[in-house]
Design an enzyme around this catalytic site. Sequence first.
Site, PDB file in Angstrom:
ATOM      1  N   ILE A 110      18.421  39.384  24.644  1.00  0.00           N
ATOM      2  CA  ILE A 110      18.237  39.089  22.954  1.00  0.00           C
ATOM      3  C   ILE A 110      18.949  38.238  22.520  1.00  0.00           C
ATOM      4  O   ILE A 110      20.527  38.482  22.410  1.00  0.00           O
ATOM      5  CB  ILE A 110      17.898  40.354  22.287  1.00  0.00           C
ATOM      6  CG1 ILE A 110      16.750  41.133  22.928  1.00  0.00           C
ATOM      7  CG2 ILE A 110      17.950  40.053  20.976  1.00  0.00           C
ATOM      8  CD1 ILE A 110      16.660  42.408  22.224  1.00  0.00           C
ATOM      9  N   GLU A 111      18.657  36.899  22.171  1.00  0.00           N
ATOM     10  CA  GLU A 111      19.639  35.965  21.406  1.00  0.00           C
ATOM     11  C   GLU A 111      19.536  35.575  20.040  1.00  0.00           C
ATOM     12  O   GLU A 111      18.365  35.853  19.668  1.00  0.00           O
ATOM     13  CB  GLU A 111      19.790  34.684  22.399  1.00  0.00           C
ATOM     14  CG  GLU A 111      19.902  34.930  23.767  1.00  0.00           C
ATOM     15  CD  GLU A 111      19.791  33.863  24.769  1.00  0.00           C
ATOM     16  OE1 GLU A 111      20.040  32.620  24.339  1.00  0.00           O
ATOM     17  OE2 GLU A 111      19.355  33.759  26.029  1.00  0.00           O
ATOM     18  N   ASN A 112      20.406  35.140  19.503  1.00  0.00           N
ATOM     19  CA  ASN A 112      20.234  34.460  18.100  1.00  0.00           C
ATOM     20  C   ASN A 112      20.194  35.681  17.065  1.00  0.00           C
ATOM     21  O   ASN A 112      19.752  35.497  15.893  1.00  0.00           O
ATOM     22  CB  ASN A 112      19.139  33.469  17.885  1.00  0.00           C
ATOM     23  CG  ASN A 112      19.499  32.516  16.724  1.00  0.00           C
ATOM     24  OD1 ASN A 112      20.307  32.428  16.210  1.00  0.00           O
ATOM     25  ND2 ASN A 112      18.167  32.534  16.083  1.00  0.00           N
TER      26      ASN A 112
END
Length: 516
Positions: free
Chosen positions: A133-135
């Site tokens: 899970i990015e950003n």
Amino acid sequence: MRKGIIGNIIVAICILAMGFQYTAYGQRINTGYIYFGDKHKYQDAVNNTNDSLDTVYPSYFDIDQDGNLKITETLDQDFIKDMHNQGIKVVPFISNHWDRNLGRKALSNRYNLSDQIANAIKEYDLDGVNIDIENVNDADKDDYTDFVKILSEIISRDKEISVAVAANPNGWTYGWHGSYDYEKLAIYSDYIFLMAYDESYIGGPEGPVASISFVENSIKEILKYVDNNKVILGIPFYGRCWKEGDSYGGYGASLKRIEETVSKYLSDVVFDDRSKSVKATVYKNDGTYIYWYENEESIIEKIKLVEKYDLKGSGSWSLGQEDKSIWNYYSRWLDGEYLVDIYDHWASDSIYSMIDNEIMNGISNMYFAPNDNLTRAQAAVILTRLLEIDDEYVSSDSFDDVSKDYWAYNEIEIAKKYGLINGKEKNKFYPNDPITREEISAMLSRLIKDDYRDDSIEFNDVNDNMWSFDYINKMSSMDILKGYEGGMFYPNRNLTRAEMSTIVDRILKYNIEYIK
């Protein structure tokens, strides 16, 4: 929690009972994401790796608009079975694909999402989950950590939980980088996958995707919080492109496509020694393009950091984007064997001994050139390294053909000072000439204190009228240089780098005293 002696024993028992491949502590592993292409391409991506993989992270888990698990169309149970038959773990990655809203939806729905992931792992006989899970940002850090903690409590202990984290060479604690509580994530997971890439990015200035300093500093930062045996170093199988004159660039391209482009058009390709990355200037009909990307040499430099910091292993984003030729040697690189021309060579053990003892090096990051002739200059360097006096500086200008800016000037002068070498004629050393067997016999005889000789040793092509007779006798008597079939010594035959490796290796094993 997933750590502790009892937990580790349980994990080991469960894995052995299942007949599944078990990786011992300290043994390096190799992992790879699979994202691009349909499910039929997944099999090809693995087949190309030449049995180099331990774990694959396929794109099976997405997140829907409510933060629930969405199984992708690429999930293929035949592929999962085939991977297990090959001893490869299948650990799907769950991703929000850079969508912050989706990421936050997933974290706010983490209890339900965790149950859904655990059920999917059981239903499809998967080997865990990789969280990507990015950003999201520092405001989401506690929720992110809690999500991983919940998963660790409900997923079977024989399943893997790994977390992909951004490279953070500067130790930032805000923004995207601030969403990771590295220390706690390591407690609740088996591995931290360090995405050591995107130093340069789309919309940003031209530069390498993963310079060696960027990668190394990112490793140093993560090791402040995470045990090295839990860190997997991510390596990019892609590069980025900028068009000269355009205000926006940095578009991603696979290594395979970049190599095809470079070979198709007029190109200037250089290995940038500072960043240990490849830069290609490509001249197309519509303009000039700059590509920064990886090749075998730059990948080796990154894998060397796995060994340097004793990390758990390496991983890649993403399988299928690379030139498949890298898999010819990848497992050997991960084992610390970087020189591709000595694999299965008759002198490989002695060559590795030379490298380990810092007496001889390769001619580049990838090649040792074992069958090349050893030069007189190289021989002088090896002798001074045996004497361990390479830091001594002399300035005598003993030879007219060895200038102060010659790469081996100091070593040649040291060897001359200690009486190990002579010129071939007055004031001439001929440093680039190949060295012969009788010449190296003389040099080594001067180096070694022992004067032992055996007058019963005879060679058909050696007699006492030769200048090198006593030297050859001494070296052969001590079993340092040996003869050939038919009673021949071949004194004028050129010595190869491999042969020199075996000769010096014998000297080291005999623990011989040197003149100092």
